[in-house]
Scaffold this active site. Structure first.
Site, PDB file in Angstrom:
ATOM      1  N   HIS A   1      73.329  91.964  71.620  1.00 26.25           N
ATOM      2  CA  HIS A   1      72.093  91.398  72.156  1.00 26.25           C
ATOM      3  C   HIS A   1      71.413  90.383  71.241  1.00 26.25           C
ATOM      4  O   HIS A   1      71.050  89.301  71.675  1.00 26.25           O
ATOM      5  CB  HIS A   1      71.141  92.553  72.435  1.00 26.25           C
ATOM      6  CG  HIS A   1      69.835  92.183  73.042  1.00 26.25           C
ATOM      7  ND1 HIS A   1      69.746  91.587  74.279  1.00 26.25           N
ATOM      8  CD2 HIS A   1      68.560  92.331  72.592  1.00 26.25           C
ATOM      9  CE1 HIS A   1      68.460  91.379  74.569  1.00 26.25           C
ATOM     10  NE2 HIS A   1      67.730  91.794  73.549  1.00 26.25           N
TER      11      HIS A   1
ATOM     12  N   GLU B   1      57.124  99.149  74.381  1.00 26.61           N
ATOM     13  CA  GLU B   1      58.571  99.118  74.134  1.00 26.61           C
ATOM     14  C   GLU B   1      58.913  99.974  72.926  1.00 26.61           C
ATOM     15  O   GLU B   1      58.016 100.355  72.146  1.00 26.61           O
ATOM     16  CB  GLU B   1      59.065  97.677  73.936  1.00 26.61           C
ATOM     17  CG  GLU B   1      59.146  96.920  75.247  1.00 26.61           C
ATOM     18  CD  GLU B   1      59.732  95.527  75.155  1.00 26.61           C
ATOM     19  OE1 GLU B   1      60.104  94.998  76.196  1.00 26.61           O
ATOM     20  OE2 GLU B   1      59.799  94.958  74.051  1.00 26.61           O
TER      21      GLU B   1
ATOM     22  N   HIS C   1      71.824  96.041  72.441  1.00 24.93           N
ATOM     23  CA  HIS C   1      70.775  96.564  73.315  1.00 24.93           C
ATOM     24  C   HIS C   1      71.333  97.807  74.005  1.00 24.93           C
ATOM     25  O   HIS C   1      72.452  97.780  74.525  1.00 24.93           O
ATOM     26  CB  HIS C   1      70.374  95.516  74.356  1.00 24.93           C
ATOM     27  CG  HIS C   1      69.056  95.803  74.997  1.00 24.93           C
ATOM     28  ND1 HIS C   1      68.877  96.876  75.845  1.00 24.93           N
ATOM     29  CD2 HIS C   1      67.852  95.187  74.906  1.00 24.93           C
ATOM     30  CE1 HIS C   1      67.616  96.890  76.260  1.00 24.93           C
ATOM     31  NE2 HIS C   1      66.975  95.874  75.693  1.00 24.93           N
TER      32      HIS C   1
ATOM     33  N   ARG D   1      66.088 100.783  68.746  1.00 25.73           N
ATOM     34  CA  ARG D   1      67.305 100.431  69.485  1.00 25.73           C
ATOM     35  C   ARG D   1      68.602 100.877  68.848  1.00 25.73           C
ATOM     36  O   ARG D   1      69.544 101.255  69.534  1.00 25.73           O
ATOM     37  CB  ARG D   1      67.383  98.911  69.606  1.00 25.73           C
ATOM     38  CG  ARG D   1      66.639  98.453  70.765  1.00 25.73           C
ATOM     39  CD  ARG D   1      66.804  96.998  70.962  1.00 25.73           C
ATOM     40  NE  ARG D   1      65.696  96.642  71.818  1.00 25.73           N
ATOM     41  CZ  ARG D   1      65.369  95.434  72.147  1.00 25.73           C
ATOM     42  NH1 ARG D   1      66.055  94.422  71.683  1.00 25.73           N
ATOM     43  NH2 ARG D   1      64.365  95.203  72.943  1.00 25.73           N
TER      44      ARG D   1
ATOM     45  N   ARG E   1      65.809  94.735  64.486  1.00 24.25           N
ATOM     46  CA  ARG E   1      64.614  94.063  65.023  1.00 24.25           C
ATOM     47  C   ARG E   1      63.805  94.980  65.933  1.00 24.25           C
ATOM     48  O   ARG E   1      64.346  95.697  66.778  1.00 24.25           O
ATOM     49  CB  ARG E   1      65.034  92.836  65.824  1.00 24.25           C
ATOM     50  CG  ARG E   1      63.878  92.148  66.527  1.00 24.25           C
ATOM     51  CD  ARG E   1      64.359  90.931  67.250  1.00 24.25           C
ATOM     52  NE  ARG E   1      65.235  91.270  68.347  1.00 24.25           N
ATOM     53  CZ  ARG E   1      64.867  91.296  69.626  1.00 24.25           C
ATOM     54  NH1 ARG E   1      63.617  91.015  69.970  1.00 24.25           N
ATOM     55  NH2 ARG E   1      65.726  91.597  70.565  1.00 24.25           N
TER      56      ARG E   1
HETATM   57  P1  FAD Z   1      67.983  80.013  72.845  1.00 27.35           P
HETATM   58  O1  FAD Z   1      66.907  80.220  73.811  1.00 27.35           O
HETATM   59  O2  FAD Z   1      69.220  80.811  72.997  1.00 27.35           O
HETATM   60  O3  FAD Z   1      68.366  78.464  72.896  1.00 27.35           O
HETATM   61  C1  FAD Z   1      69.440  77.948  72.151  1.00 27.35           C
HETATM   62  C2  FAD Z   1      69.677  76.503  72.539  1.00 27.35           C
HETATM   63  O4  FAD Z   1      70.657  75.955  71.650  1.00 27.35           O
HETATM   64  C3  FAD Z   1      70.232  76.306  73.945  1.00 27.35           C
HETATM   65  O5  FAD Z   1      69.602  75.191  74.516  1.00 27.35           O
HETATM   66  C4  FAD Z   1      71.725  75.996  73.698  1.00 27.35           C
HETATM   67  O6  FAD Z   1      72.306  75.174  74.674  1.00 27.35           O
HETATM   68  C5  FAD Z   1      71.618  75.234  72.400  1.00 27.35           C
HETATM   69  N1  FAD Z   1      72.872  75.182  71.633  1.00 27.35           N
HETATM   70  C6  FAD Z   1      73.648  76.202  71.195  1.00 27.35           C
HETATM   71  N2  FAD Z   1      74.714  75.721  70.518  1.00 27.35           N
HETATM   72  C7  FAD Z   1      74.595  74.373  70.543  1.00 27.35           C
HETATM   73  C8  FAD Z   1      75.378  73.301  70.037  1.00 27.35           C
HETATM   74  N3  FAD Z   1      76.497  73.519  69.360  1.00 27.35           N
HETATM   75  N4  FAD Z   1      74.965  72.033  70.269  1.00 27.35           N
HETATM   76  C9  FAD Z   1      73.824  71.778  70.964  1.00 27.35           C
HETATM   77  N5  FAD Z   1      73.038  72.734  71.461  1.00 27.35           N
HETATM   78  C10 FAD Z   1      73.424  74.019  71.250  1.00 27.35           C
HETATM   79  N6  FAD Z   1      63.244  88.597  72.803  1.00 27.35           N
HETATM   80  C11 FAD Z   1      61.949  88.989  72.898  1.00 27.35           C
HETATM   81  O7  FAD Z   1      61.179  88.790  71.945  1.00 27.35           O
HETATM   82  N7  FAD Z   1      61.494  89.568  74.042  1.00 27.35           N
HETATM   83  C12 FAD Z   1      62.287  89.797  75.114  1.00 27.35           C
HETATM   84  O8  FAD Z   1      61.834  90.301  76.121  1.00 27.35           O
HETATM   85  C13 FAD Z   1      63.647  89.430  75.024  1.00 27.35           C
HETATM   86  N8  FAD Z   1      64.488  89.685  76.049  1.00 27.35           N
HETATM   87  C14 FAD Z   1      65.767  89.232  75.978  1.00 27.35           C
HETATM   88  C15 FAD Z   1      66.607  89.400  77.073  1.00 27.35           C
HETATM   89  C16 FAD Z   1      67.895  88.885  77.053  1.00 27.35           C
HETATM   90  C17 FAD Z   1      68.800  89.083  78.227  1.00 27.35           C
HETATM   91  C18 FAD Z   1      68.353  88.185  75.905  1.00 27.35           C
HETATM   92  C19 FAD Z   1      69.736  87.617  75.863  1.00 27.35           C
HETATM   93  C20 FAD Z   1      67.528  88.038  74.796  1.00 27.35           C
HETATM   94  C21 FAD Z   1      66.243  88.555  74.818  1.00 27.35           C
HETATM   95  N9  FAD Z   1      65.378  88.409  73.737  1.00 27.35           N
HETATM   96  C22 FAD Z   1      64.083  88.807  73.834  1.00 27.35           C
HETATM   97  C23 FAD Z   1      65.778  87.612  72.576  1.00 27.35           C
HETATM   98  C24 FAD Z   1      65.188  86.198  72.718  1.00 27.35           C
HETATM   99  O9  FAD Z   1      65.270  85.814  74.068  1.00 27.35           O
HETATM  100  C25 FAD Z   1      65.926  85.192  71.854  1.00 27.35           C
HETATM  101  O10 FAD Z   1      66.001  85.638  70.539  1.00 27.35           O
HETATM  102  C26 FAD Z   1      65.185  83.849  71.873  1.00 27.35           C
HETATM  103  O11 FAD Z   1      64.993  83.422  73.192  1.00 27.35           O
HETATM  104  C27 FAD Z   1      65.988  82.828  71.096  1.00 27.35           C
HETATM  105  O12 FAD Z   1      65.413  81.577  71.290  1.00 27.35           O
HETATM  106  P2  FAD Z   1      66.100  80.307  70.635  1.00 27.35           P
HETATM  107  O13 FAD Z   1      65.262  79.140  70.992  1.00 27.35           O
HETATM  108  O14 FAD Z   1      66.377  80.563  69.209  1.00 27.35           O
HETATM  109  O15 FAD Z   1      67.536  80.223  71.327  1.00 27.35           O
HETATM  110  C1  SIN Z   2      64.077  93.877  76.646  1.00 25.53           C
HETATM  111  O1  SIN Z   2      63.359  93.467  77.560  1.00 25.53           O
HETATM  112  O2  SIN Z   2      64.516  95.020  76.550  1.00 25.53           O
HETATM  113  C2  SIN Z   2      64.468  92.922  75.590  1.00 25.53           C
HETATM  114  C3  SIN Z   2      63.386  92.845  74.614  1.00 25.53           C
HETATM  115  C4  SIN Z   2      63.874  92.256  73.342  1.00 25.53           C
HETATM  116  O3  SIN Z   2      65.073  92.014  73.163  1.00 25.53           O
HETATM  117  O4  SIN Z   2      63.033  92.049  72.476  1.00 25.53           O
END
Ligand code: FAD
Ligand code: SIN
Length: 498
Positions: free
Chosen positions: A330, A113, A222, A269, A365
């Site tokens: 993103h 990547e 992104h 990015r 990032r």
């Molecule tokens: P999340 O997985 O977003 O979970 C947040 C949780 O908090 C959810 O359950 C939500 O319901 C809950 N919540 C929110 N507000 C409240 C509230 N007020 N009360 C109660 N619950 C609440 N990162 C990588 O490293 N590699 C990748 O390939 C990658 N691809 C991505 C692709 C996409 C489309 C996206 C959007 C992001 C991607 N990222 C990637 C970034 C990565 O997915 C996120 O940074 C990571 O998953 C965040 O995890 P988290 O547990 O912090 O939050």
């Molecule tokens: C992607 O698959 O391009 C997302 C990867 C990331 O947000 O780290």
């Protein structure tokens, strides 16, 4: 009273919940929607870790620092990268299946990547997040963890400078330790790769509770979300596709990244997103193209089955057609300031995952470092949770009980207006005057008192306020009126309620 209250059930919240339960703690886990509702489920590219013999921690560290444009906290980056193999081991132990190398099942198939010097992205085809959520939720069922869906947290409960619980839409809940794992804030912008619940509510709640915030100005856009106006939800075209040879082209087929950066389509990015925007403006087009047609159809379908199928739904056969792409909000690099064990500046409150500002991302990032950050720092948080905490308070927060059982109002029209303001005034390219106008426009919504709406609005305002503090262009903060880096800009802007 549970030992630990975890707010949010993405990769970060689930890691804390599972590890804490393994350590014998009682855990209450809350999530806004129904599982799996966070960004984790949508992650495509994968999770970065040094696993191949040619690669090294030094290289992963150097790439992370380079992407972060001078603002990464080095010690945190060391912790992130050197603990990556342990984090992967933990995920595998909990049942995550990563795609193995083609000819050697003892190794992983590694994707490339942007900004990485080596292939070091472990993945499960292009559905890595889905696989992680499947495995962690299956594991959750085997543990004694109280899990409540449809429990939106509206406020943190603080007594004598300690966080002692949270106010949900149905009741106040208390715990010895509170862990904020509410994810990112991409949905504060009009165009975003994030799911609906990623609207930064944790930022506003932590701020009101008295925790310090940092680096909120660094929202990562992104470069390549699918341009498909017929789709209700934005769909990501993984950066791994460019790592697989995908080339960015304009409508005349010119490779406009040539001359912009030595890594061309695989540049960091921030650079790619700005170049796409600039080419869209120069040519007057609504999108640019990503071309992967030179790779074999069979290989494209094997590596990117999800992207292939989604594009086909939109009548784009990516083995034959160029993919129309456009940048979208993103990933939030900043958030609630934490130390190397995920402790915030407010006693009793931890923050993990995308909501946390660990400092590993600096001003931008590196791809696939965020799933990693979530696991590494969530596991570290669990190492400290046996510390004695201030407990046994009765709640005396100043809120009206009548609001507790009320249906959540959506304010969807006003939220869309806010997203538009953020897109227009606090987007990929900004100006001080534009940010000030944006803030004024946001203040017009101050009269709406609904708590969920306030969290949305206040998070947006806090982002703009942080962007106004940084008078330079660095990483993801790109200002037309301050186009250069300021040598004095090598610091983090922290905001905290007085
Ligand atoms: P999340 O997985 O977003 O979970 C947040 C949780 O908090 C959810 O359950 C939500 O319901 C809950 N919540 C929110 N507000 C409240 C509230 N007020 N009360 C109660 N619950 C609440 N990162 C990588 O490293 N590699 C990748 O390939 C990658 N691809 C991505 C692709 C996409 C489309 C996206 C959007 C992001 C991607 N990222 C990637 C970034 C990565 O997915 C996120 O940074 C990571 O998953 C965040 O995890 P988290 O547990 O912090 O939050
Ligand atoms: C992607 O698959 O391009 C997302 C990867 C990331 O947000 O780290």
């Amino acid at each position: 009273m549970h030992d630990i209250l975890v707010i949010g059930a993405g990769i970060a919240g689930l890691t804390v919940a599972l590890k804490a339960a393994e350590n014998g703690k009682s855990v209450l886990l809350l999530t806004k929607g129904a599982k799996p509702d966070g960004s984790t489920n949508y992650a495509q590219g994968g999770i970065a870790s040094v696993t191949s013999p040619e690669d090294s921690f030094e290289s992963h560290i150097a790439d992370t620092l380079e992407a972060g444009d001078g603002l990464c906290k080095k010690r945190q980056v060391e912790i992130l990268t050197r603990n990556a193999p342990k984090a992967i081991e933990q995920l595998i132990k909990w049942g995550v299946n990563f795609t193995p190398a083609k000819n050697n099942a003892n190794f992983f198939d590694l994707h490339m990547e942007g900004g990485h010097s080596f292939r070091r992205i472990l993945h499960t085809a292009d559905l890595t997040g889905k696989e992680i959520m499947r495995a962690l939720l299956a594991r959750l069922k085997q543990c004694k963890i109280d899990f409540l869906e449809h429990s939106t947290v509206l406020n943190l409960i603080v007594k004598k400078s300690h966080c002692i619980g949270a106010l949900t839409t149905s009741a106040p809940v208390y715990a010895k330790t509170v862990v904020l794992a509410t994810g990112g804030a991409g949905r504060l912008w009009l165009h975003s790769t994030n799911p609906p619940d990623a609207c930064g509510e944790g930022i506003a709640m932590a701020y009101r509770a008295g925790a310090a915030l940092q680096d909120l100005e660094f929202m990562q856009f992104h470069p390549t979300s699918l341009y498909a106006p017929q789709l209700k939800k934005t769909f990501l075209i993984s950066e791994a596709m460019r790592g697989f040879g995908g080339i960015l082209k304009n409508h005349s087929g010119e490779e406009f990244m040539n001359g912009v950066h030595p890594l061309r389509s695989l540049a960091p990015r921030d650079i790619v997103a700005r170049a796409i925007l600039s080419e869209m403006q120069r040519t007057g087009k609504d999108y640019m193209y990503l071309d992967i047609t030179h790779r074999k159809a069979k290989d494209i379908k094997t590596h990117f089955p999800n992207i292939y199928a989604k594009c086909l739904e939109c009548k784009i056969d990516i083995a034959k057609d160029w993919i129309p792409v456009v940048p979208a909000a993103h990933y939030m690099c900043g958030g609630v300031l934490v130390d190397s064990y995920s402790r915030t500046t407010l006693k009793g409150l931890y923050a993990v995952g995308e909501i946390a500002a660990t400092g590993v991302h600096g001003a931008n990032r590196l791809a696939s470092n965020s799933l990693l950050e979530s696991v590494v720092f969530a596991l570290r948080a669990c190492e400290k949770m046996s510390e004695p905490r201030f407990t046994g308070f009765k709640d005396s927060q100043d809120y009206k009980l009548s609001t507790l059982n009320s249906q959540l109002s959506t304010f969807s029209k006003q939220k869309k207006e806010i997203r538009t303001i953020m897109w227009e005034h606090c987007g990929i390219v900004r100006s001080m005057s534009g940010l000030k106008i944006g803030l004024e426009k946001l203040r017009k919504f101050d009269g709406i008192l609904d708590l969920e709406f306030r969290n949305f609005l206040e998070s947006a305002k806090l982002v703009v306020e942080c962007a106004l503090k940084r008078k330079e262009s660095r990483g993801l903060q790109c200002l037309t009126d301050y186009p250069e880096k300021n040598p004095k800009g090598l610091k983090h802007y922290t905001i905290k309620k007085m």
